[in-house]
Design a protein around this motif. Structure first.
Motif, PDB file in Angstrom:
ATOM      1  N   ALA A   1       0.832  -1.207   0.000  1.00 39.43           N
ATOM      2  CA  ALA A   1       0.000   0.000   0.000  1.00 39.43           C
ATOM      3  C   ALA A   1       0.865   1.255   0.000  1.00 39.43           C
ATOM      4  CB  ALA A   1      -0.927  -0.009   1.221  1.00 39.43           C
ATOM      5  N   THR A   2       1.978   1.185   0.713  1.00 39.58           N
ATOM      6  CA  THR A   2       2.884   2.337   0.766  1.00 39.58           C
ATOM      7  C   THR A   2       3.496   2.608  -0.600  1.00 39.58           C
ATOM      8  OG1 THR A   2       3.385   1.735   3.035  1.00 39.58           O
ATOM      9  CG2 THR A   2       4.852   3.324   1.982  1.00 39.58           C
ATOM     10  N   VAL A   3       3.917   1.541  -1.291  1.00 45.13           N
ATOM     11  CA  VAL A   3       4.490   1.717  -2.626  1.00 45.13           C
ATOM     12  C   VAL A   3       3.469   2.377  -3.547  1.00 45.13           C
ATOM     13  CG1 VAL A   3       5.318   0.492  -4.670  1.00 45.13           C
ATOM     14  CG2 VAL A   3       6.109  -0.192  -2.386  1.00 45.13           C
ATOM     15  N   VAL A   4       2.217   1.912  -3.454  1.00 49.37           N
ATOM     16  CA  VAL A   4       1.160   2.480  -4.286  1.00 49.37           C
ATOM     17  C   VAL A   4       0.970   3.965  -3.963  1.00 49.37           C
ATOM     18  CG1 VAL A   4      -1.314   2.416  -4.787  1.00 49.37           C
ATOM     19  CG2 VAL A   4      -0.031   0.286  -4.626  1.00 49.37           C
ATOM     20  N   ALA A   5       1.131   4.294  -2.676  1.00 48.15           N
ATOM     21  CA  ALA A   5       0.860   5.671  -2.237  1.00 48.15           C
ATOM     22  C   ALA A   5       2.050   6.604  -2.447  1.00 48.15           C
ATOM     23  CB  ALA A   5       0.441   5.676  -0.770  1.00 48.15           C
ATOM     24  N   LEU A   6       3.204   6.066  -2.787  1.00 47.30           N
ATOM     25  CA  LEU A   6       4.417   6.888  -2.908  1.00 47.30           C
ATOM     26  C   LEU A   6       4.255   8.156  -3.758  1.00 47.30           C
ATOM     27  CD1 LEU A   6       7.573   4.584  -3.119  1.00 47.30           C
ATOM     28  CD2 LEU A   6       7.043   6.341  -1.431  1.00 47.30           C
ATOM     29  N   PRO A   7       3.578   8.049  -4.915  1.00 49.11           N
ATOM     30  CA  PRO A   7       3.459   9.255  -5.749  1.00 49.11           C
ATOM     31  C   PRO A   7       2.796  10.421  -5.038  1.00 49.11           C
ATOM     32  CG  PRO A   7       2.787   7.316  -6.974  1.00 49.11           C
ATOM     33  CD  PRO A   7       3.003   6.871  -5.562  1.00 49.11           C
ATOM     34  N   LEU A   8       2.115  10.152  -3.922  1.00 44.81           N
ATOM     35  CA  LEU A   8       1.476  11.255  -3.198  1.00 44.81           C
ATOM     36  C   LEU A   8       2.509  12.211  -2.630  1.00 44.81           C
ATOM     37  CD1 LEU A   8      -1.315   9.381  -1.173  1.00 44.81           C
ATOM     38  CD2 LEU A   8      -1.641  10.931  -3.102  1.00 44.81           C
ATOM     39  N   VAL A   9       3.665  11.668  -2.226  1.00 42.54           N
ATOM     40  CA  VAL A   9       4.657  12.525  -1.581  1.00 42.54           C
ATOM     41  C   VAL A   9       5.916  12.717  -2.421  1.00 42.54           C
ATOM     42  CG1 VAL A   9       3.914  12.098   0.774  1.00 42.54           C
ATOM     43  CG2 VAL A   9       5.501  10.518  -0.311  1.00 42.54           C
ATOM     44  N   LEU A  10       6.139  11.807  -3.360  1.00 39.35           N
ATOM     45  CA  LEU A  10       7.359  11.888  -4.178  1.00 39.35           C
ATOM     46  C   LEU A  10       7.283  13.093  -5.132  1.00 39.35           C
ATOM     47  CD1 LEU A  10       9.477   9.728  -3.772  1.00 39.35           C
ATOM     48  CD2 LEU A  10       8.591   8.564  -5.795  1.00 39.35           C
TER      49      LEU A  10
ATOM     50  N   VAL B   1      11.160  13.103  -9.518  1.00 38.94           N
ATOM     51  CA  VAL B   1      11.792  11.848  -9.086  1.00 38.94           C
ATOM     52  C   VAL B   1      11.112  10.668  -9.753  1.00 38.94           C
ATOM     53  CG1 VAL B   1      12.283  10.362  -7.115  1.00 38.94           C
ATOM     54  CG2 VAL B   1      12.509  12.856  -6.890  1.00 38.94           C
ATOM     55  N   MET B   2       9.779  10.668  -9.693  1.00 42.99           N
ATOM     56  CA  MET B   2       9.007   9.628 -10.388  1.00 42.99           C
ATOM     57  C   MET B   2       9.398   9.600 -11.850  1.00 42.99           C
ATOM     58  SD  MET B   2       6.206   7.911  -9.128  1.00 42.99           S
ATOM     59  CE  MET B   2       5.386   7.753 -10.677  1.00 42.99           C
ATOM     60  N   GLY B   3       9.412  10.789 -12.455  1.00 39.59           N
ATOM     61  CA  GLY B   3       9.698  10.905 -13.881  1.00 39.59           C
ATOM     62  C   GLY B   3      11.087  10.399 -14.215  1.00 39.59           C
TER      63      GLY B   3
ATOM     64  N   GLY C   1       4.892  17.514 -14.135  1.00 39.97           N
ATOM     65  CA  GLY C   1       6.286  17.136 -13.917  1.00 39.97           C
ATOM     66  C   GLY C   1       6.682  15.836 -14.581  1.00 39.97           C
ATOM     67  N   VAL C   2       5.873  14.810 -14.382  1.00 42.41           N
ATOM     68  CA  VAL C   2       6.196  13.501 -14.959  1.00 42.41           C
ATOM     69  C   VAL C   2       6.187  13.582 -16.474  1.00 42.41           C
ATOM     70  CG1 VAL C   2       5.449  11.107 -15.154  1.00 42.41           C
ATOM     71  CG2 VAL C   2       5.313  12.276 -12.946  1.00 42.41           C
ATOM     72  N   VAL C   3       5.185  14.308 -17.006  1.00 40.89           N
ATOM     73  CA  VAL C   3       5.070  14.438 -18.461  1.00 40.89           C
ATOM     74  C   VAL C   3       6.332  15.075 -19.040  1.00 40.89           C
ATOM     75  CG1 VAL C   3       3.818  15.571 -20.323  1.00 40.89           C
ATOM     76  CG2 VAL C   3       2.560  14.587 -18.409  1.00 40.89           C
ATOM     77  N   LEU C   4       6.764  16.126 -18.369  1.00 45.18           N
ATOM     78  CA  LEU C   4       7.935  16.825 -18.860  1.00 45.18           C
ATOM     79  C   LEU C   4       9.163  15.913 -18.869  1.00 45.18           C
ATOM     80  CD1 LEU C   4       7.813  19.714 -19.784  1.00 45.18           C
ATOM     81  CD2 LEU C   4       8.891  20.406 -17.621  1.00 45.18           C
ATOM     82  N   MET C   5       9.273  15.067 -17.839  1.00 43.96           N
ATOM     83  CA  MET C   5      10.430  14.189 -17.711  1.00 43.96           C
ATOM     84  C   MET C   5      10.431  13.079 -18.751  1.00 43.96           C
ATOM     85  SD  MET C   5      12.458  15.228 -15.269  1.00 43.96           S
ATOM     86  CE  MET C   5      13.424  13.869 -14.660  1.00 43.96           C
ATOM     87  N   ILE C   6       9.271  12.453 -18.954  1.00 43.06           N
ATOM     88  CA  ILE C   6       9.286  11.257 -19.821  1.00 43.06           C
ATOM     89  C   ILE C   6       8.633  11.494 -21.173  1.00 43.06           C
ATOM     90  CG2 ILE C   6       9.281   9.651 -17.876  1.00 43.06           C
ATOM     91  CD1 ILE C   6       6.321   9.218 -18.368  1.00 43.06           C
ATOM     92  N   GLY C   7       7.932  12.629 -21.333  1.00 40.74           N
ATOM     93  CA  GLY C   7       7.216  12.833 -22.589  1.00 40.74           C
ATOM     94  C   GLY C   7       7.813  13.925 -23.434  1.00 40.74           C
TER      95      GLY C   7
ATOM     96  N   SER D   1      -1.014  20.934 -19.763  1.00 41.44           N
ATOM     97  CA  SER D   1      -0.209  21.623 -18.759  1.00 41.44           C
ATOM     98  C   SER D   1       1.130  22.070 -19.358  1.00 41.44           C
ATOM     99  CB  SER D   1       0.005  20.714 -17.556  1.00 41.44           C
ATOM    100  OG  SER D   1       0.514  19.459 -17.974  1.00 41.44           O
ATOM    101  N   VAL D   2       1.674  21.232 -20.238  1.00 38.10           N
ATOM    102  CA  VAL D   2       2.938  21.588 -20.887  1.00 38.10           C
ATOM    103  C   VAL D   2       2.722  22.731 -21.869  1.00 38.10           C
ATOM    104  CG1 VAL D   2       4.848  20.709 -22.267  1.00 38.10           C
ATOM    105  CG2 VAL D   2       3.724  19.205 -20.607  1.00 38.10           C
ATOM    106  N   ALA D   3       1.583  22.650 -22.542  1.00 37.97           N
ATOM    107  CA  ALA D   3       1.275  23.704 -23.522  1.00 37.97           C
ATOM    108  C   ALA D   3       1.163  25.061 -22.844  1.00 37.97           C
ATOM    109  CB  ALA D   3      -0.025  23.360 -24.261  1.00 37.97           C
ATOM    110  N   ILE D   4       0.507  25.086 -21.688  1.00 38.66           N
ATOM    111  CA  ILE D   4       0.358  26.355 -20.959  1.00 38.66           C
ATOM    112  C   ILE D   4       1.739  26.892 -20.591  1.00 38.66           C
ATOM    113  CG2 ILE D   4      -0.500  27.419 -18.830  1.00 38.66           C
ATOM    114  CD1 ILE D   4      -2.835  25.407 -18.951  1.00 38.66           C
ATOM    115  N   TYR D   5       2.548  26.002 -20.080  1.00 36.78           N
ATOM    116  CA  TYR D   5       3.912  26.364 -19.698  1.00 36.78           C
ATOM    117  C   TYR D   5       4.656  26.980 -20.884  1.00 36.78           C
ATOM    118  CZ  TYR D   5       8.713  25.688 -18.058  1.00 36.78           C
ATOM    119  OH  TYR D   5      10.006  25.869 -17.686  1.00 36.78           O
TER     120      TYR D   5
END
Lengths: 227, 372
Positions: free
Chosen positions: A48-57, A61-63, A165-171, A182-186
């Motif tokens: 459950a903690t692994v699943v919840a990690l993206p809440l605080v990461l 880092v995820m990206g 953030g994740v999109v920017l890192m991997i996309g 979100s990237v377009a707005i940026y």
């Protein structure tokens, strides 16, 4: 002048990404939520903690880790190799994969709560009425957890729409492929195109408000009868 | 104890935390068998094991079908057992209407088109739930919900109906409302019922057979009236000790409005017109309502004064003032057993010992159910 096609492209892409990701999230998240709700395993809270990690990461880092996993030397690259590609990073597919990871807690948590809320009893009743576990899951557990599924789907969808953030890192920022709202707005802000940024940002604001309001109204209506 | 067609044979053993259970009993494939005992004696655990909801080591055969046999590594999952289960709380599916709740198990059970199959309309009629079919479970009263739960269990065409304190969550009024329906089931259906309860009044009304439990062990198993009159068992020592009898109405005295009922070894008279001749009634005689006389009292107001023979005299635990006298009706003592609680002083003064023929004066007889 405003180029409506240019404006529409990231909106369409975002909606596609969110819709596909939501379906994938429900497919992957439901069994996880079920297991977390029903298993008596001691280490389930670790899962459950692994699943919840993206809440605080931090999304970066995820990206970062996703980029490595999806890149030429990761499992994603290996998978891409099967189809003649070199890497999964910087593709629409990579955004779907990233979204599934990143939005998972928002889908798993409400569904798990809903599964836990009704306890063992309805499933025991179903079993004594000849329903196999699979049958009982569909005929009892899913209908009883309906508000949880709805909340999970809406949150998963909305969270995917708002991902940056994740999109920017991997996309990256490939128009029509990975350039989401979100990237377009940026981008527009970076290039001082305030009108376009206003339209998209204002649209997001209205969209978010509508999503949360309608979710609360729907929950109020379907959450009550019989529960 | 091999299971045959007419028997339910159960044996379970295991530990649950600090509680250890080790029970074995047989019950007939008809009538109501009550698992009776104080809270925490393992009644519900046994029932859950019988349904397969919980697993302890052991063996269970129901009318010749083996549902669990550890020696043969056999354990049927709950949904593979032809069992109906009524929980303490009705546990209706809140997302389904009453009708769809009733049909949930019916749709999933193998359609047995043989004569014994329970029909939807019959069950709905028997339980008086016809007017509720299109309602949502939340719109029902506690008693109505429990009736629907019983109907739902029965419509899955079980070979065995298990009921776990189905009245415990209901208030007095709802209990009184639902009990006649349970008695009607008992009377009209041939399906065996194993009924868990810690309420002696319920057991007296419904049960034919009794499995007496305490601390995870079987104290005794047998017909209800035998166990009630057994000086070795706690039932006789309870303050509300009583016996239940099946009586058949033989005559109605219209002039005085009295009903005569024949019980093994004698005839009892009850005030009121209690039904047609030939029908059966279940009667309850409290130990405190029975007194004894050496000779037939000729000037008593008590109508029921029957010859009987004393079978046992036992002391009360922690009570040196009173004794329990068990007597068999009839001069030979072969009829139904009754119990009387009298003072030790009277018992010694009249020399009431086993074998003595006496007259049992029964101050009141309660009619508790329509009987089987």
């Amino acid at each position: 002048m405003l180029d409506f096609d240019e404006l529409w492209s990231p909106i369409r892409l975002t909606l596609e990404l969110a819709a596909i990701s939501t379906v994938a999230l429900l497919f992957v998240g439901t069994p996880i939520a079920w297991w977390l709700a029903r298993s008596k395993a001691r280490w389930k809270e670790a899962v459950a903690t692994v699943v919840a990690l993206p809440l605080v990461l931090p999304p970066t880092v995820m990206g970062f880790y996703l980029l490595i996993a999806l890149g030429p030397n990761g499992p994603g690259g290996w998978l891409a190799g099967l189809f003649g590609g070199r890497s999964l990073a910087f593709t629409f597919e990579s955004l779907v994969i990233g979204s599934v990871f990143y939005s998972m807690p928002f889908v798993v948590q409400p569904i798990r709560n809903a599964f836990e809320a009704f306890g063992d009893r309805p499933l025991e009743v179903a079993a004594t009425l000849r329903a196999s576990p699979w049958d009982a899951f569909w005929s009892v557990a899913v209908p009883l957890a309906r508000p949880g599924f709805l909340t999970g789907a809406v949150l998963g969808f909305a969270h995917t729409v708002g991902e940056f953030g994740v999109v920017l890192m991997i996309g990256g920022n490939i128009p029509g492929e990975t350039k989401v709202l979100s990237v377009a707005i940026y981008d527009y802000v970076e290039t001082l195109q305030w009108t376009q940024a206003h339209i998209l940002a204002g649209g997001m604001l209205v969209f978010s408000f509508a999503v949360i309001l309608s979710m609360m109204l729907i929950e109020k209506r379907i959450g009550r009868p019989g529960l | 104890m091999r299971g045959d067609e007419a028997t339910i044979s159960a044996a379970f053993a295991g530990t649950l935390g600090a509680f250890s259970l080790d029970v074995a009993f047989d019950a007939p494939m008809r009538g109501v068998t009550a698992l009776f005992g104080p809270s925490g004696c393992g009644k519900t655990t046994i029932l859950r094991c019988m349904a397969g909801l919980q697993r302890l080591s052991g063996r269970l055969t129901v009318g010749g079908d083996t549902w669990q046999d550890d020696a043969a590594r056999k354990f049927r999952k709950p949904h593979e057992r032809s069992v109906g289960y009524v929980f303490q709380e009705a546990s209706l599916f809140p997302h389904l209407s009453v009708r769809r709740n009733l049909l949930y198990g019916a749709r999933r059970s193998e359609r047995t088109d043989k004569a014994g199959a329970l029909e939807f309309a019959d069950i709905v009629g028997l339980l008086g739930i016809g007017h509720l079919l299109d309602r949502a479970p939340v719109a029902l009263s506690g008693g109505e919900r429990q009736r629907v739960a019983v109907g739902r269990a029965l419509l899955s065409q079980p070979r065995l109906l298990l009921m776990d304190e189905p009245l415990a969550a209901l208030d007095r009024i709802a209990k009184d409302e639902i009990l006649p329906y349970f008695e009607a089931l008992h009377e009209k259906l041939s399906i065996p019922i194993v009924y868990v309860s810690h309420d002696l009044a319920e057991v007296e009304r419904l049960a034919d057979m009794l499995v007496l439990l305490d601390g995870g062990r079987v104290l005794a198993a047998g017909p209800l009236s035998d166990l009630e009159a057994d000086p070795a068992l706690p039932l006789l020592r309870m303050s509300e000790a009583a016996v239940t009898l099946e009586g058949r109405i033989t005559a109605i005295d219209e002039a005085y409005a009295l009903t005569s009922l024949s019980v093994p070894g004698g005839t009892l008279i009850l005030p009121g017109r209690r039904g047609g001749a030939g029908s059966y009634r279940r009667l309850r005689i409290r130990a405190s309502d029975v007194s004894f006389a050496r000779t037939r009292p000729l000037d008593s107001t008590i109508l029921n004064c029957l010859p009987a023979r004393i079978l046992s005299v036992s002391r009360q635990n922690g009570d040196d003032a009173q004794v329990n006298v068990v007597a068999g009706l009839g001069e030979d003592g072969a009829g139904a057993r009754i119990v009387g609680r009298i003072t030790r002083k009277s018992q010694e003064a009249l020399a009431l010992v086993p074998g003595v023929t006496i007259f049992a004066q029964i101050k009141s007889v309660a009619l508790i159910a329509s009987g089987a």
